[in-house]
Design an enzyme around this catalytic site. Structure first.
Site, PDB file in Angstrom:
ATOM      1  N   HIS A 284       0.854  -1.191   0.000  1.00  0.00           N
ATOM      2  CA  HIS A 284       0.000   0.000   0.000  1.00  0.00           C
ATOM      3  C   HIS A 284       0.885   1.235   0.000  1.00  0.00           C
ATOM      4  O   HIS A 284       1.931   1.250   0.637  1.00  0.00           O
ATOM      5  CB  HIS A 284      -0.908   0.015   1.242  1.00  0.00           C
TER       6      HIS A 284
ATOM      7  N   ASP B 106      -7.849  -5.635   0.114  1.00  0.00           N
ATOM      8  CA  ASP B 106      -8.336  -6.507  -0.953  1.00  0.00           C
ATOM      9  C   ASP B 106      -7.904  -7.962  -0.802  1.00  0.00           C
ATOM     10  O   ASP B 106      -8.365  -8.821  -1.548  1.00  0.00           O
ATOM     11  CB  ASP B 106      -7.824  -5.995  -2.320  1.00  0.00           C
TER      12      ASP B 106
HETATM   13  N1  CMC Z   1       4.041  -7.666  -4.742  1.00  0.00           N
HETATM   14  C1  CMC Z   1       5.378  -7.684  -4.985  1.00  0.00           C
HETATM   15  N2  CMC Z   1       6.152  -6.583  -4.939  1.00  0.00           N
HETATM   16  C2  CMC Z   1       5.546  -5.424  -4.680  1.00  0.00           C
HETATM   17  C3  CMC Z   1       4.178  -5.322  -4.417  1.00  0.00           C
HETATM   18  C4  CMC Z   1       3.411  -6.516  -4.451  1.00  0.00           C
HETATM   19  N3  CMC Z   1       2.106  -6.511  -4.208  1.00  0.00           N
HETATM   20  N4  CMC Z   1       3.845  -4.035  -4.169  1.00  0.00           N
HETATM   21  C5  CMC Z   1       4.992  -3.338  -4.289  1.00  0.00           C
HETATM   22  N5  CMC Z   1       6.019  -4.178  -4.585  1.00  0.00           N
HETATM   23  C6  CMC Z   1       7.437  -3.824  -4.725  1.00  0.00           C
HETATM   24  C7  CMC Z   1       7.718  -3.127  -6.044  1.00  0.00           C
HETATM   25  O1  CMC Z   1       8.056  -4.055  -7.047  1.00  0.00           O
HETATM   26  C8  CMC Z   1       8.863  -2.230  -5.657  1.00  0.00           C
HETATM   27  O2  CMC Z   1      10.018  -3.041  -5.575  1.00  0.00           O
HETATM   28  P1  CMC Z   1      11.481  -2.449  -5.966  1.00  0.00           P
HETATM   29  O3  CMC Z   1      11.793  -1.441  -4.898  1.00  0.00           O
HETATM   30  O4  CMC Z   1      12.384  -3.640  -5.954  1.00  0.00           O
HETATM   31  O5  CMC Z   1      11.328  -1.854  -7.334  1.00  0.00           O
HETATM   32  C9  CMC Z   1       8.516  -1.779  -4.242  1.00  0.00           C
HETATM   33  O6  CMC Z   1       7.720  -2.857  -3.709  1.00  0.00           O
HETATM   34  C10 CMC Z   1       7.740  -0.485  -4.172  1.00  0.00           C
HETATM   35  O7  CMC Z   1       6.594  -0.612  -5.018  1.00  0.00           O
HETATM   36  P2  CMC Z   1       5.853   0.618  -5.687  1.00  0.00           P
HETATM   37  O8  CMC Z   1       5.104   0.113  -6.894  1.00  0.00           O
HETATM   38  O9  CMC Z   1       6.789   1.751  -5.879  1.00  0.00           O
HETATM   39  O10 CMC Z   1       4.828   1.013  -4.532  1.00  0.00           O
HETATM   40  P3  CMC Z   1       3.588   1.982  -4.695  1.00  0.00           P
HETATM   41  O11 CMC Z   1       3.402   2.652  -3.386  1.00  0.00           O
HETATM   42  O12 CMC Z   1       3.740   2.831  -5.901  1.00  0.00           O
HETATM   43  O13 CMC Z   1       2.371   0.959  -4.995  1.00  0.00           O
HETATM   44  C11 CMC Z   1       0.578  -0.500  -4.720  1.00  0.00           C
HETATM   45  C12 CMC Z   1       1.386   0.631  -4.095  1.00  0.00           C
HETATM   46  C13 CMC Z   1      -0.634  -0.781  -3.850  1.00  0.00           C
HETATM   47  C14 CMC Z   1       0.057  -0.068  -6.114  1.00  0.00           C
HETATM   48  C15 CMC Z   1       1.481  -1.766  -4.853  1.00  0.00           C
HETATM   49  O14 CMC Z   1       1.891  -2.187  -3.568  1.00  0.00           O
HETATM   50  C16 CMC Z   1       0.783  -2.898  -5.589  1.00  0.00           C
HETATM   51  O15 CMC Z   1       0.859  -2.950  -6.830  1.00  0.00           O
HETATM   52  N6  CMC Z   1       0.109  -3.834  -4.849  1.00  0.00           N
HETATM   53  C17 CMC Z   1      -0.633  -4.888  -5.503  1.00  0.00           C
HETATM   54  C18 CMC Z   1      -1.975  -4.350  -5.972  1.00  0.00           C
HETATM   55  C19 CMC Z   1      -2.918  -4.120  -4.814  1.00  0.00           C
HETATM   56  O16 CMC Z   1      -3.098  -4.962  -3.954  1.00  0.00           O
HETATM   57  N7  CMC Z   1      -3.605  -2.964  -4.841  1.00  0.00           N
HETATM   58  C20 CMC Z   1      -4.607  -2.624  -3.836  1.00  0.00           C
HETATM   59  C21 CMC Z   1      -4.193  -1.484  -2.952  1.00  0.00           C
HETATM   60  S1  CMC Z   1      -5.250  -1.325  -1.481  1.00  0.00           S
HETATM   61  C22 CMC Z   1      -6.808  -0.904  -2.103  1.00  0.00           C
HETATM   62  C23 CMC Z   1      -6.837   0.446  -2.685  1.00  0.00           C
HETATM   63  O17 CMC Z   1      -6.991   1.406  -1.923  1.00  0.00           O
HETATM   64  O18 CMC Z   1      -6.741   0.574  -3.910  1.00  0.00           O
END
Ligand code: CMC
Length: 428
Positions: A305, A362
């Protein structure tokens, strides 16, 4: 004395005012930065950018705190209902008994779609994703209320009630349409969530059985989704509202933003992931290795998140509810076992620990929805129904803010510098 922050840009000292929120968080007000220095800030994904002040929802992602209008999410989940919480989120205070009953009456009075709307459903192919139908139909509602267009605060309560009430009718109709089933109209005698399940699962002349524990579980899911400060869809609603677009157009844009798998679409993606792992005969280990080595560009859906860096308090409540629902139904679900195993491995694994990735709202919600009988492609629609009060409250906040300006970010241009046009026959 108001706090301020001193910075130096291009050797030039600047003093910028700071805003302190009611929970002590500090925001540097950079609204004069470009005028003073010629520079702007750059923050792709807005991880460090506050786009507004808001009095609706407070999150402390480090401590796992979520509060609507000052009330802790766990307390609301235990003691309130979705509709009472919707009132709280939109109007700022818990309703008195009178206010609650007036609000409920307004929802009931506005639950029927304009009969003309029924014909719009006919135009969608049976394969249409319900989120496509939902966003289109919410926007179409504007067409039936032309007086709403570009008017600030015109009978706001009436239109807010119409939106909360009808989103559920539209959702149920889209499910019925996709499955070739006749539309079931809402009943005036049923409460909000029970009425939704009635419209989903009853048949003409034969009402479905409404199991109280399932009605309660879905009501809780709606409540837990009611607002979540400046997430992608809510920020979209505020963005659209800032141009003074009407409430239905703004909410429809919110539905589109919510649809993506990184946001609300994650609940569908989680179940698809769990089903895939199950079909592979994997206990989760193989899948997690693939996620960690990033070979297949896979993510553990339902984990991570932008704001929560410790735990998502909604995930804990939903996980408990998940166990409870399956126990009440005397059911087991192999996907729940896989989800628990994935969580168990991930929370002890350095990849997830170092990136502060924990289960989010989720991760377990889909298993409850599956137990209720909600089809997979309707999961994100459930999120949209729940999030409606939050979108409405944020829309209201934008409209009531006399200092609100059109949202218009800037950019740093990285394209070519000026060049001359080459006629077509002179190009290589
Ligand atoms: N599985 C594996 N690796 C992950 C995940 C995950 N679910 N989420 C983030 N990472 C890794 C990502 O690859 C990155 O790694 P590195 O530093 O090696 O490049 C690091 O963690 C930071 O990720 P980010 O994409 O920069 O993080 P963000 O804050 O931009 O993204 C997020 C947040 C929720 C989009 C992401 O965690 C994600 O894609 N999660 C899976 C989708 C999900 O469950 N979404 C629902 C969010 S809660 C409901 C809502 O409010 O929408």
């Amino acid at each position: 004395m108001n706090p301020s922050v001193k910075i130096i840009i291009n050797d030039q000292p600047l003093e910028l005012p700071a805003i302190v929120g009611s929970e002590g968080e500090v925001g540097i007000d950079i609204s004069s930065l470009r005028d003073q220095s010629g520079s702007i800030t750059l923050d792709p994904g807005y991880g460090n950018t506050g786009a507004c002040t808001s009095a609706i929802t407070f999150i402390d992602g480090e401590k796992g705190i979520l509060r609507y209008r000052g009330y802790d999410i766990a307390e609301l989940a235990q003691k309130s209902t979705f509709i009472e919480t919707a009132y709280l989120v939109i109007y700022g205070e818990l309703p008195t008994p009178n206010q609650l009953s007036e609000f409920s009456d307004l929802l009931t009075e506005n639950q029927m779609l304009h009969e003309g709307m029924r014909f719009h459903f006919e135009g969608f192919p049976p394969t249409a994703h319900p989120m496509a139908i939902l966003s289109a139909m919410i926007n179409a509602t504007s067409a039936y209320h032309p007086n709403l267009i570009n008017k600030r605060e015109q009978r706001f309560s009436y239109h807010a009630a119409r939106l909360i009430s009808q989103v559920r009718t539209i959702a149920a109709f889209s499910y019925r349409k996709a499955h070739g089933l006749p539309a079931i109209y809402p009943k005036t005698t049923l409460k909000y969530t029970a009425n939704f399940l009635h419209m989903m699962f009853s048949h003409p002349g034969e009402d479905c059985e409404l199991k109280p524990e399932l009605v309660k579980a879905l009501d809780l899911i709606f409540l837990l989704h009611a607002d979540h400060e400046q997430n992608c869809s809510t920020a979209t609603v505020r963005m659209v509202a800032s141009s003074r677009a009407n409430l239905f157009a703004s909410a429809s844009a919110g539905v589109c933003a919510l649809w993506g798998p990184l946001h609300g679409g994650a609940n569908q993606a989680v179940l698809e992931m769990l089903e895939e792992i199950h079909q592979d005969g994997d206990d989760g280990t193989k899948f997690l290795n693939e996620v960690k080595n990033k070979s297949g560009h896979r993510r553990l859906m339902g984990f991570g998140h932008r704001v929560y860096k410790n735990f998502d308090p909604r995930a804990i409540i939903i996980k408990n509810q998940c166990d409870k629902v399956l126990e009440q139904l005397h059911k087991t679900d192999p996907l729940l076992d896989i989800a628990k195993k994935l969580e168990e491995i991930a929370i002890h694994d350095d990849y997830f620990i170092s990136r502060k990735l924990y289960p989010n709202v989720d991760f377990y919600s889909g298993i409850i929805m599956r137990a209720i009988g909600i089809p997979l492609d309707m999961f994100t629609v459930m999120f949209a129904i729940g999030r409606m009060p939050g979108w409405i409250a944020n829309y209201k906040e934008v409209m009531e803010d006399s200092n609100s300006r059109i949202a218009r970010p800037r950019q740093i241009y990285t394209g070519p510098n000026i060049r001359s046009y080459t006629p077509l026959d002179a190009r290589p």
